[in-house]
Write a protein that holds these residues in place. Sequence first.
Motif, PDB file in Angstrom:
ATOM      1  N   ILE A 171       0.867  -1.217  -0.005  1.00  0.00           N
ATOM      2  CA  ILE A 171      -0.089  -0.072   0.183  1.00  0.00           C
ATOM      3  C   ILE A 171       0.994   1.192   0.049  1.00  0.00           C
ATOM      4  O   ILE A 171       0.612   2.169  -0.802  1.00  0.00           O
ATOM      5  CB  ILE A 171      -0.965  -0.212   1.095  1.00  0.00           C
ATOM      6  N   LEU A 172       1.812   1.412   0.707  1.00  0.00           N
ATOM      7  CA  LEU A 172       2.824   2.487   0.909  1.00  0.00           C
ATOM      8  C   LEU A 172       3.459   2.618  -0.497  1.00  0.00           C
ATOM      9  O   LEU A 172       3.743   3.872  -1.013  1.00  0.00           O
ATOM     10  CB  LEU A 172       3.886   2.281   1.777  1.00  0.00           C
ATOM     11  N   LEU A 173       3.893   1.501  -1.087  1.00  0.00           N
ATOM     12  CA  LEU A 173       4.325   1.539  -2.581  1.00  0.00           C
ATOM     13  C   LEU A 173       3.505   2.207  -3.462  1.00  0.00           C
ATOM     14  O   LEU A 173       3.814   3.047  -4.406  1.00  0.00           O
ATOM     15  CB  LEU A 173       4.843   0.086  -3.005  1.00  0.00           C
ATOM     16  N   ALA A 174       2.321   1.687  -3.716  1.00  0.00           N
ATOM     17  CA  ALA A 174       1.171   2.154  -4.377  1.00  0.00           C
ATOM     18  C   ALA A 174       0.928   3.711  -4.148  1.00  0.00           C
ATOM     19  O   ALA A 174       0.769   4.511  -5.068  1.00  0.00           O
ATOM     20  CB  ALA A 174      -0.018   1.407  -4.072  1.00  0.00           C
ATOM     21  N   GLY A 175       0.941   4.053  -2.791  1.00  0.00           N
ATOM     22  CA  GLY A 175       0.622   5.468  -2.418  1.00  0.00           C
ATOM     23  C   GLY A 175       1.782   6.336  -3.052  1.00  0.00           C
ATOM     24  O   GLY A 175       1.415   7.534  -3.597  1.00  0.00           O
ATOM     25  N   SER A 176       3.038   6.046  -3.058  1.00  0.00           N
ATOM     26  CA  SER A 176       4.047   6.728  -3.451  1.00  0.00           C
ATOM     27  C   SER A 176       4.063   6.749  -5.010  1.00  0.00           C
ATOM     28  O   SER A 176       4.334   8.022  -5.553  1.00  0.00           O
ATOM     29  CB  SER A 176       5.630   5.910  -2.979  1.00  0.00           C
ATOM     30  N   ILE A 177       3.768   5.806  -5.564  1.00  0.00           N
ATOM     31  CA  ILE A 177       3.776   5.706  -7.032  1.00  0.00           C
ATOM     32  C   ILE A 177       2.538   6.728  -7.541  1.00  0.00           C
ATOM     33  O   ILE A 177       2.719   7.426  -8.331  1.00  0.00           O
ATOM     34  CB  ILE A 177       3.517   4.312  -7.888  1.00  0.00           C
ATOM     35  N   LEU A 178       1.373   6.380  -6.935  1.00  0.00           N
ATOM     36  CA  LEU A 178       0.220   7.241  -7.405  1.00  0.00           C
ATOM     37  C   LEU A 178       0.224   8.631  -6.947  1.00  0.00           C
ATOM     38  O   LEU A 178      -0.103   9.553  -7.694  1.00  0.00           O
ATOM     39  CB  LEU A 178      -1.186   6.624  -6.656  1.00  0.00           C
ATOM     40  N   SER A 179       0.994   9.039  -5.812  1.00  0.00           N
ATOM     41  CA  SER A 179       1.296  10.447  -5.509  1.00  0.00           C
ATOM     42  C   SER A 179       2.125  11.151  -6.635  1.00  0.00           C
ATOM     43  O   SER A 179       1.841  12.266  -7.035  1.00  0.00           O
ATOM     44  CB  SER A 179       1.999  10.508  -4.351  1.00  0.00           C
ATOM     45  N   LEU A 180       2.960  10.457  -6.884  1.00  0.00           N
ATOM     46  CA  LEU A 180       4.024  11.014  -7.895  1.00  0.00           C
ATOM     47  C   LEU A 180       3.415  11.082  -9.427  1.00  0.00           C
ATOM     48  O   LEU A 180       3.841  12.113 -10.068  1.00  0.00           O
ATOM     49  CB  LEU A 180       5.227  10.381  -7.969  1.00  0.00           C
ATOM     50  N   GLY A 181       2.750   9.977  -9.670  1.00  0.00           N
ATOM     51  CA  GLY A 181       1.826  10.115 -10.995  1.00  0.00           C
ATOM     52  C   GLY A 181       0.810  11.366 -10.805  1.00  0.00           C
ATOM     53  O   GLY A 181       0.485  11.744 -11.934  1.00  0.00           O
TER      54      GLY A 181
END
Length: 271
Positions: A171-181
């Motif tokens: 979830i943290l990995l996804a949050g990081s990618i989605l935030s930068l995206g």
Amino acid sequence: MRLIIANIIAIYRKELQGYFASPLAMAVAGIFWLISGFFYITILLDPQRGILAQVAAQAAIQQELGSQRPPLDVPYEFLQFFLGTVASLSLFILPILSMGLYAEERKGGTLELLATSPLYNWTVATGKLLGVLTFYITMTAPLLLYEAITFSVAEPAFPATIPLLGHLGLILLAGSILSLGMFISSLTDSTILSAVLTFALVLVLWIMNLIAANVPGPLGEALAHLSILENYSSLIQGVVDVGSLVLFASYIVLGIFLTAQSIETLRFQQN
């Protein structure tokens, strides 16, 4: 403060409803479930490359050589292999989910209205991020159920904290990618370009440890700490690394901050 929270919730609900009503999002979820389910069965039961086949092969070798090495921890090895595969799959899925967060607003001409609204820019960005992240969590929730069923027959019992920590890392990995995206999506009205640029950025952060290996001295060590793969790997191993948690939180906050600044620039241009 109550007004800010109410605005975030309102934007969050709007974004979440939009994802569950989007044919593209449903198609992405279906593809994700299909591929992740295929890998789950393959890793677990494949007669040649599955984890059970590896255990049988290791046992045969140990018996032949008379080795006293400890047996392979099947649930632990399976979980690491599977969550690593899911993360690699998410590397392609997440840019698709984030590409329309602001690009569609810009393309439809509503981004100018959003930029000049009385809402704080970071409030809008936070609501949008929470919406798409919740949709991703609903995509990965069935995987936790599959793992619970599989690990329920493990002997000795497999600690539930390890898969839970692994999914927290996901979830943290996804949050990081989605935030930068989301930040990249705010820069262009092309959803395709947004997805491609997000994938390129995340790929660089993914292999940052390989880049850092070729950079000597303190700079190389600093670059190695920026690798999302290295920090994700520590979490799916069941290690609570504060540095990894801080790094992922930093990427999430950075994405929200940059998105807010991007919209603020548009607001300044409008004025």
